[in-house]
Design an enzyme around this catalytic site. Sequence first.
Site, short mmCIF file in Angstrom:
data_model
loop_
_atom_site.label_atom_id
_atom_site.label_comp_id
_atom_site.label_asym_id
_atom_site.label_seq_id
_atom_site.Cartn_x
_atom_site.Cartn_y
_atom_site.Cartn_z
N GLU A 27 1.02 -0.89 0.00
CA GLU A 27 -0.04 -0.06 0.00
C GLU A 27 0.85 1.31 -0.10
O GLU A 27 1.86 1.25 0.25
CB GLU A 27 -0.96 -0.10 1.33
CG GLU A 27 -0.33 -0.07 2.55
CD GLU A 27 -0.68 0.65 3.66
OE1 GLU A 27 -1.45 1.80 3.46
OE2 GLU A 27 -0.81 0.39 4.85
N LYS A 89 -5.34 10.85 1.04
CA LYS A 89 -5.26 9.61 1.52
C LYS A 89 -6.56 8.97 1.14
O LYS A 89 -7.68 9.29 1.42
CB LYS A 89 -5.46 9.82 3.23
CG LYS A 89 -5.92 8.52 3.82
CD LYS A 89 -5.92 8.62 5.37
CE LYS A 89 -6.45 7.59 6.06
NZ LYS A 89 -6.66 7.61 7.65
N VAL A 109 -5.23 0.57 3.26
CA VAL A 109 -5.53 -0.88 3.01
C VAL A 109 -6.66 -1.49 2.36
O VAL A 109 -6.87 -2.16 1.34
CB VAL A 109 -5.57 -1.63 4.40
CG1 VAL A 109 -5.87 -2.98 4.40
CG2 VAL A 109 -3.90 -1.54 5.22
N ASP A 141 -16.41 5.36 14.53
CA ASP A 141 -14.97 5.52 13.88
C ASP A 141 -14.69 4.15 13.69
O ASP A 141 -13.76 3.54 14.63
CB ASP A 141 -14.12 6.38 14.24
CG ASP A 141 -12.96 6.74 13.52
OD1 ASP A 141 -12.71 5.88 12.52
OD2 ASP A 141 -11.86 7.26 13.77
N SER A 143 -12.46 1.57 10.82
CA SER A 143 -11.88 1.88 9.53
C SER A 143 -12.46 0.99 8.59
O SER A 143 -13.09 -0.21 8.78
CB SER A 143 -10.42 1.17 9.86
OG SER A 143 -9.96 1.24 8.61
N ALA A 144 -12.50 1.69 7.45
CA ALA A 144 -13.11 0.90 6.18
C ALA A 144 -12.22 -0.13 5.70
O ALA A 144 -12.77 -1.20 5.12
CB ALA A 144 -13.13 1.81 5.04
N ASP A 145 -11.02 -0.41 6.56
CA ASP A 145 -10.18 -1.53 6.02
C ASP A 145 -11.04 -2.83 6.52
O ASP A 145 -11.20 -3.76 5.74
CB ASP A 145 -8.99 -1.61 6.93
CG ASP A 145 -7.92 -0.49 6.54
OD1 ASP A 145 -8.34 0.19 5.34
OD2 ASP A 145 -6.93 -0.34 7.15
N LYS A 162 -2.45 -1.72 16.19
CA LYS A 162 -1.88 -0.79 17.29
C LYS A 162 -2.86 -0.81 18.20
O LYS A 162 -3.99 -0.67 17.88
CB LYS A 162 -1.65 0.71 16.80
CG LYS A 162 -0.49 0.65 15.68
CD LYS A 162 0.07 2.06 15.62
CE LYS A 162 1.24 1.97 14.76
NZ LYS A 162 1.00 2.05 13.30
N1 PSU Z 1 -2.09 1.71 10.95
C1 PSU Z 1 -0.91 1.69 11.04
N2 PSU Z 1 -0.05 2.28 9.99
C2 PSU Z 1 -0.68 2.85 8.97
C3 PSU Z 1 -2.23 2.62 8.58
C4 PSU Z 1 -2.94 2.26 9.82
O1 PSU Z 1 -0.38 1.25 11.93
O2 PSU Z 1 -0.05 3.37 8.02
C5 PSU Z 1 -2.73 3.39 7.34
C6 PSU Z 1 -3.24 2.30 6.40
O3 PSU Z 1 -3.08 2.88 5.18
C7 PSU Z 1 -4.66 2.10 6.75
C8 PSU Z 1 -5.11 3.48 7.25
O4 PSU Z 1 -5.35 1.56 5.81
O5 PSU Z 1 -3.84 3.92 7.98
C9 PSU Z 1 -6.29 3.38 8.03
O6 PSU Z 1 -6.74 4.56 8.20
P1 PSU Z 1 -8.25 4.83 9.02
O7 PSU Z 1 -7.80 4.45 10.43
O8 PSU Z 1 -8.47 6.19 8.84
O9 PSU Z 1 -9.22 3.73 8.45
MN MN Z 2 -11.94 6.52 10.53
#
Ligand code: PSU
Ligand code: MN
Length: 306
Positions: A27, A89, A109, A141, A143-145, A162
């Site tokens: 990614e 992003k 991701v 909140d 994540s879309a992941d 994390k």
């Molecule tokens: N978690 C990490 N390092 C990262 C990310 C997440 O430890 O770089 C990045 C990845 O690209 C992940 C994105 O897909 O942040 C998730 O963002 P959000 O929490 O806004 O969905």
């Molecule tokens: Mn989010």
Amino acid sequence: MNTDEFLDFRPDVKEALATNFPVVALESTIISHGLPYPENVELALTLEKIVRDNGSIPATIGLAEGKIKIGLTPDEIEFLGKTGTKVHKTSRRDLAYVLSKRLPGATTVSATMWAAYRSGIKLFATGGIGGVHREARQTFDISADLEEFGRTPVCVVSSGVKSILDIGATLEYLETKGVPVITYGQKEFPAFYTRSSGFHSPFSEQNIDELAKTVRTHFNLNMQTGILVANPIPGEYTLDKDYIDKIITEALAEQRRKKITGKEITPFLLAEIVEKTQGESLKANLALVKNNARLASILARKIVLE
Ligand code: PSU
Ligand code: MN
């Protein structure tokens, strides 16, 4: 017009896919938003090399000039790394906007999984995935992941999540979505900087051939979900749990104080942690991602060729 007209393959990646040679996706949000310059660019180039050295072809995915690049060039990687958080992003919901405006974009991701699947790539290596945020009960909140794991059949190798996130809720969410989670080499699900999270992994595997067999079976069953392989950080780079937990608590307090919301939260926390550990977390971060690229490359060979 179909999706494929948006995909622009680097020639070596195209050749690999056409001949059923193993490919590993990487990614680009980790480059632009996850790590500081110039370590981010160095890492991205090193990851491509590690994937190659272990027998697969790397494809770092990102957006440029209205196309989804399946295999960025070193110049494009340098641009994303140097431009940093000014680059878009891009998760799944951002793709149409960023592509139609022909903006440069780094894929998260979720967007990388989707693009990998559309390209015929089965393996994807990263550092940590997004998950359920600790305040999700109020903020929603998540994540879309995680949604992507529930709908896109790609195997992602990461070092767990994390503890800026609610790890227990993240594992529950993955279960709800029907996503297998297998930790390689230990019984506990890892927490990125530390091998220990306090959470038992749904599955664990010591033997890499057995791990590959389960991943292959997931694909053969034609499951329309992703699969998460959790690869703990190598022991010598592990940070002290109490130390990093304290830093993370401080970073979360800072985020609330500054009223950082939405998609800015994760990049903000990542940068705060690097700053507060005076780069110690960065060393750990680089080491674990390299370790994941290596494992993904080995798995890709086992899954595609055996
Ligand atoms: N978690 C990490 N390092 C990262 C990310 C997440 O430890 O770089 C990045 C990845 O690209 C992940 C994105 O897909 O942040 C998730 O963002 P959000 O929490 O806004 O969905
Ligand atoms: Mn989010």
